[in-house]
Design a protein around this motif. Structure first.
Motif, PDB file in Angstrom:
ATOM      1  N   TYR A 131       0.825  -1.209   0.000  1.00 21.01           N
ATOM      2  CA  TYR A 131       0.000   0.000   0.000  1.00 21.01           C
ATOM      3  C   TYR A 131       0.860   1.259   0.000  1.00 21.01           C
ATOM      4  O   TYR A 131       0.436   2.304  -0.497  1.00 21.01           O
ATOM      5  CB  TYR A 131      -0.930  -0.001   1.215  1.00 21.01           C
ATOM      6  N   SER A 132       2.077   1.164   0.531  1.00 19.30           N
ATOM      7  CA  SER A 132       2.967   2.326   0.556  1.00 19.30           C
ATOM      8  C   SER A 132       3.266   2.836  -0.853  1.00 19.30           C
ATOM      9  O   SER A 132       3.506   4.033  -1.047  1.00 19.30           O
ATOM     10  CB  SER A 132       4.273   1.983   1.278  1.00 19.30           C
ATOM     11  N   PHE A 169       1.089   2.943  -3.340  1.00 23.81           N
ATOM     12  CA  PHE A 169      -0.056   3.768  -3.705  1.00 23.81           C
ATOM     13  C   PHE A 169      -0.033   5.100  -2.950  1.00 23.81           C
ATOM     14  O   PHE A 169      -0.386   6.146  -3.501  1.00 23.81           O
ATOM     15  CB  PHE A 169      -1.360   3.016  -3.430  1.00 23.81           C
ATOM     16  N   GLU A 170       0.378   5.065  -1.689  1.00 22.32           N
ATOM     17  CA  GLU A 170       0.481   6.298  -0.913  1.00 22.32           C
ATOM     18  C   GLU A 170       1.475   7.256  -1.560  1.00 22.32           C
ATOM     19  O   GLU A 170       1.262   8.471  -1.581  1.00 22.32           O
ATOM     20  CB  GLU A 170       0.893   5.986   0.523  1.00 22.32           C
ATOM     21  N   LEU A 229      -7.395   7.010  -4.703  1.00 17.46           N
ATOM     22  CA  LEU A 229      -7.609   6.207  -3.506  1.00 17.46           C
ATOM     23  C   LEU A 229      -8.805   6.721  -2.704  1.00 17.46           C
ATOM     24  O   LEU A 229      -9.212   7.876  -2.850  1.00 17.46           O
ATOM     25  CB  LEU A 229      -6.374   6.254  -2.609  1.00 17.46           C
ATOM     26  N   LEU A 288      -8.175  -0.189  -6.366  1.00 15.77           N
ATOM     27  CA  LEU A 288      -8.222   0.859  -5.350  1.00 15.77           C
ATOM     28  C   LEU A 288      -7.568   2.149  -5.785  1.00 15.77           C
ATOM     29  O   LEU A 288      -7.913   3.228  -5.277  1.00 15.77           O
ATOM     30  CB  LEU A 288      -7.584   0.377  -4.047  1.00 15.77           C
ATOM     31  N   ASP A 289      -6.621   2.123  -6.745  1.00 13.18           N
ATOM     32  CA  ASP A 289      -5.918   3.344  -7.121  1.00 13.18           C
ATOM     33  C   ASP A 289      -6.659   4.179  -8.156  1.00 13.18           C
ATOM     34  O   ASP A 289      -6.319   5.349  -8.359  1.00 13.18           O
ATOM     35  CB  ASP A 289      -4.500   3.037  -7.594  1.00 13.18           C
ATOM     36  N   GLY A 302     -10.905   3.732  -5.801  1.00 12.62           N
ATOM     37  CA  GLY A 302     -11.025   3.771  -4.353  1.00 12.62           C
ATOM     38  C   GLY A 302     -11.809   4.944  -3.809  1.00 12.62           C
ATOM     39  O   GLY A 302     -12.532   4.833  -2.816  1.00 12.62           O
ATOM     40  N   LEU A 348      -6.326  -6.124  -2.330  1.00 13.10           N
ATOM     41  CA  LEU A 348      -6.386  -4.662  -2.403  1.00 13.10           C
ATOM     42  C   LEU A 348      -7.849  -4.214  -2.453  1.00 13.10           C
ATOM     43  O   LEU A 348      -8.399  -3.954  -3.523  1.00 13.10           O
ATOM     44  CB  LEU A 348      -5.627  -4.144  -3.632  1.00 13.10           C
ATOM     45  N   PHE A 364     -11.295  -1.820  -1.473  1.00 17.45           N
ATOM     46  CA  PHE A 364     -11.679  -0.409  -1.415  1.00 17.45           C
ATOM     47  C   PHE A 364     -13.172  -0.319  -1.165  1.00 17.45           C
ATOM     48  O   PHE A 364     -13.891  -1.322  -1.300  1.00 17.45           O
ATOM     49  CB  PHE A 364     -11.271   0.330  -2.704  1.00 17.45           C
TER      50      PHE A 364
END
Length: 293
Positions: A35-36, A38-39, A80, A111-112, A115, A152, A154
Motif C-alpha cells: 500500500y505504501s 499507492f500512498e 484512492l 483501489l488506485d 477507491g 487490495l 476499497f
C-alpha cells in the motif's frame, strides 16, 4: 522507480465476455504491491487547467480529470479512498461545485483508480458509468480480483449505467466514447472525448500486466488475446490530448512544468498515445516470451 512502479507502467489490457468473475482456486495469484506504493502515488498536487474546460484534479501520479460544461461536469476516476477529499477540494478551489458533477467515469476497478469513487459519488450525486466487469468489481469493493484475489480492497460502490464498447455519453457539447481495452483487468476501459472547439482527448487505461500469469491463466483465459486487441484498439485512435490514468505514463510532471513556464499547448501531444502503446506492447511481448521459454 521501484519494481512495482515499473511493472505497473509498462503494458496493456482488454475485456472479454469469456473471462470469469469467480476465482479458480488452482490458479496462483500475482504478488500485490504494498500500500505504501499507492500512498507515494497519491501525494496531493494543486489542480490546474490542462486545456479549455479540462482540469487536472488528481494526485501526483493517480490521474483524475474534470471536464466542465454549461450543463454539468464529467469526472474521470477517483484515485484512492483517502484521495477523495483532496479531489473534492481541488474541484472547489477551481471554482466548481462537486454537486454539478453529473457523471463519474471509471477506467478500471482497483483501489488506485476506483477507491475514492464511493465518496465522490455520495458528495456529488453523480451517476457512475462503467463497463459491466468494472461495475461488478466495484460492487465487490475489489474482492475476487482475477490477479490479486482480495489483497487490495476499497469501499464498494454501485454503478448507475453500464457502458458498452464504443457506446457514447453526451453532456453539454462533450461526447465521451467508451473504448473497452481489457487486459490489465477484464473490464478496463479507455475514454475518448470529443471536446468543443474540435479537440479530442483520450484518457487511456493501464496496459500493464504486472507479475501476471499470462500463459493458461485459469482466472482470465483470454488475457493474451484481449490485451493484444487492446493494443490495436488504442493504436487506431487519434487524439490531440493524451492522458493516462497514471501521471508518469503521459509525462504529467514535465508537461505541467512546461505549462507553468508559459506553454499553453503543453498538453497537446498527438504522438503520446502511440508511444505509450508501443512501449506497452514491447514490455508485454517480452514478459510473454519469458514465460513461454
Amino acid at each position: 522507480m521501484n519494481r512495482y512502479s515499473l511493472l505497473f507502467t509498462c503494458m496493456i489490457s482488454v475485456f472479454s465476455a469469456g473471462s470469469s468473475a469467480a476465482l479458480n482456486p488452482t490458479q496462483p495469484l500475482s504478488a500485490a504491491p504494498p500500500y505504501s506504493l499507492f500512498e507515494g502515488w497519491a501525494k496531493p498536487v494543486k489542480p490546474f487547467r490542462m486545456a479549455a474546460d479540462v482540469w487536472y484534479v488528481g494526485t501526483e501520479n493517480l490521474s483524475s480529470i474534470l471536464i466542465t460544461t454549461p450543463e454539468g461536469h464529467i469526472l474521470v476516476d477517483g484515485a484512492l479512498d483517502a484521495s477523495a477529499r483532496g479531489i473534492k477540494e481541488n474541484i472547489a478551489s477551481l471554482g466548481f461545485d462537486i454537486r454539478d458533477v453529473r457523471f463519474i467515469l471509471n477506467s478500471h476497478a482497483r483501489l488506485d483508480q476506483a477507491g475514492g469513487i464511493a465518496k465522490l459519488k455520495k458528495w456529488s450525486g453523480a451517476k457512475l458509468v462503467a463497463s459491466r466487469e468494472n461495475a461488478d468489481q466495484m460492487a465487490r469493493g475489489g474482492k475476487e480480483d482475477f490477479a490479486l484475489g482480495d489483497a487490495l480492497l476499497f469501499p464498494p460502490v454501485t454503478t448507475d449505467k453500464i457502458i458498452h464498447d464504443h457506446e457514447t455519453l453526451k453532456l453539454g457539447g462533450v461526447t465521451a466514447t467508451a473504448l473497452l481495452t481489457p487486459g490489465h483487468l477484464p473490464g478496463s476501459t479507455s475514454w475518448l472525448f470529443a471536446l468543443p472547439g474540435g479537440y479530442t482527448l483520450i484518457y487511456a487505461d493501464s496496459l500493464a500486466t504486472p507479475d501476471y500469469y499470462l500463459v493458461a491463466n485459469k482466472n482470465y483465459p483470454t488475457l493474451v488475446n484481449d490485451i493484444r486487441h487492446s493494443f490495436a484498439t488504442l493504436a487506431a485512435q487519434k487524439a490531440d490530448i493524451f492522458v493516462a490514468n497514471k501521471g508518469e505514463r503521459f509525462g504529467l510532471a514535465e508537461k505541467q512544468a512546461r505549462l507553468a513556464a508559459g506553454d499553453s499547448n503543453a498538453f497537446i501531444d498527438r504522438d503520446g498515445l502511440q508511444r505509450y502503446v508501443d512501449l506497452s506492447r514491447q514490455g508485454f511481448e517480452a514478459q510473454l516470451k519469458q514465460q513461454t521459454e
